[in-house]
Design a protein around this motif. Structure first.
Motif, PDB file in Angstrom:
ATOM      1  N   HIS A 281       0.822  -1.214   0.000  1.00  0.00           N
ATOM      2  CA  HIS A 281       0.000   0.000   0.000  1.00  0.00           C
ATOM      3  C   HIS A 281       0.857   1.264   0.000  1.00  0.00           C
ATOM      4  O   HIS A 281       0.508   2.254  -0.650  1.00  0.00           O
ATOM      5  CB  HIS A 281      -0.971  -0.014   1.179  1.00  0.00           C
ATOM      6  CG  HIS A 281      -2.131  -0.920   0.967  1.00  0.00           C
ATOM      7  ND1 HIS A 281      -3.130  -0.664   0.050  1.00  0.00           N
ATOM      8  CD2 HIS A 281      -2.453  -2.111   1.537  1.00  0.00           C
ATOM      9  CE1 HIS A 281      -4.020  -1.632   0.065  1.00  0.00           C
ATOM     10  NE2 HIS A 281      -3.630  -2.530   0.958  1.00  0.00           N
TER      11      HIS A 281
ATOM     12  N   GLN B 131       1.789   5.298   7.912  1.00  0.00           N
ATOM     13  CA  GLN B 131       0.570   4.626   7.491  1.00  0.00           C
ATOM     14  C   GLN B 131       0.214   3.529   8.474  1.00  0.00           C
ATOM     15  O   GLN B 131       1.094   2.847   9.000  1.00  0.00           O
ATOM     16  CB  GLN B 131       0.722   4.004   6.104  1.00  0.00           C
ATOM     17  CG  GLN B 131       0.824   5.035   5.006  1.00  0.00           C
ATOM     18  CD  GLN B 131       0.831   4.405   3.626  1.00  0.00           C
ATOM     19  OE1 GLN B 131       1.418   3.352   3.428  1.00  0.00           O
ATOM     20  NE2 GLN B 131       0.205   5.070   2.679  1.00  0.00           N
TER      21      GLN B 131
ATOM     22  N   LEU C 224      -2.252   0.184   8.408  1.00  0.00           N
ATOM     23  CA  LEU C 224      -3.060  -0.708   7.580  1.00  0.00           C
ATOM     24  C   LEU C 224      -3.842  -1.631   8.507  1.00  0.00           C
ATOM     25  O   LEU C 224      -3.250  -2.392   9.272  1.00  0.00           O
ATOM     26  CB  LEU C 224      -2.184  -1.527   6.637  1.00  0.00           C
ATOM     27  CG  LEU C 224      -2.911  -2.580   5.810  1.00  0.00           C
ATOM     28  CD1 LEU C 224      -3.943  -1.946   4.881  1.00  0.00           C
ATOM     29  CD2 LEU C 224      -1.917  -3.430   5.031  1.00  0.00           C
TER      30      LEU C 224
ATOM     31  N   LEU D 106      -6.827   1.914   5.124  1.00  0.00           N
ATOM     32  CA  LEU D 106      -5.515   2.551   5.129  1.00  0.00           C
ATOM     33  C   LEU D 106      -5.636   3.965   5.673  1.00  0.00           C
ATOM     34  O   LEU D 106      -6.403   4.777   5.154  1.00  0.00           O
ATOM     35  CB  LEU D 106      -4.943   2.584   3.708  1.00  0.00           C
ATOM     36  CG  LEU D 106      -3.518   3.103   3.572  1.00  0.00           C
ATOM     37  CD1 LEU D 106      -2.529   2.156   4.243  1.00  0.00           C
ATOM     38  CD2 LEU D 106      -3.158   3.295   2.096  1.00  0.00           C
TER      39      LEU D 106
END
Length: 186
Positions: free
Chosen positions: A67, A126, A128, A139
């Protein structure tokens, strides 16, 4: 300074605690239906919450990397560098009942903003959250441009401090699902 506030997301299907100085970007420009985007009122920082299709072909740490690299590709990043990936303990999450695995990734990307030629380094954090029963990867992204990259710290903005990693972690851990119908029929 205003306090952090619990804010409905995706029409109330979710909620989360947002940090002070948050502006809903959808009040300024169109935002895709699968995203909630917020910017800081006095810096170039932003927070993004995205509902994405579960990428079942990648597992564990590789899913977080996937991602991160995907976001870099969408943004046309010239340099993508992962600094750290670690599991996020499910017991820390409000979504622990429906999240099978969670990861935190920190990295840097060289990105040029719209209508600009020069790429500037941005630190991205980030989270996830993998919601397999809903076929969804959730996300959350904290974009943190370096201060020399144009964050506005003029005297009138002193009361609006930049967001911290702690603010992002509070967003991630407080994210709560109220209406699973957002995912469609299961």
């Amino acid at each position: 300074m205003e306090p952090a506030r619990d804010c409905p997301l995706f029409g109330g299907a979710f909620s989360a605690i947002l940090p002070p100085g948050t502006i809903d970007v959808s009040d300024l420009r169109p935002v895709p239906d699968n995203q909630e985007v917020f910017c800081h009122r006095a810096t170039d920082q932003s927070l993004i919450v995205e509902l994405l299709e579960l990428q079942a072909h990648v597992q564990g740490e590789e899913a977080a990397r996937y991602h991160f690299e995907d976001v870099g590709g969408v943004q046309g990043a010239r340099g993508v560098h992962v600094e750290a990936v670690r599991p996020l303990p499910l017991e820390n999450l409000a979504l622990r009942g429906c999240c099978q695995e969670a990861w935190i990734l920190s990295g840097k990307q060289q990105v040029a903003k719209e209508n600009q030629q020069v790429a500037k380094e941005v630190t991205l954090h980030q989270a996830l959250l993998r919601l397999a029963q809903y076929h969804t990867d959730l996300l959350l992204t904290f974009n943190q441009p370096h201060p020399e990259n144009g964050s506005c710290h003029s005297p009138e903005n002193v009361s609006s401090l930049p967001w911290s990693l702690g603010d992002f972690e509070q967003l991630v851990t407080s994210l709560t699902l109220h209406d699973p119908n957002i995912f469609g029929p299961q």
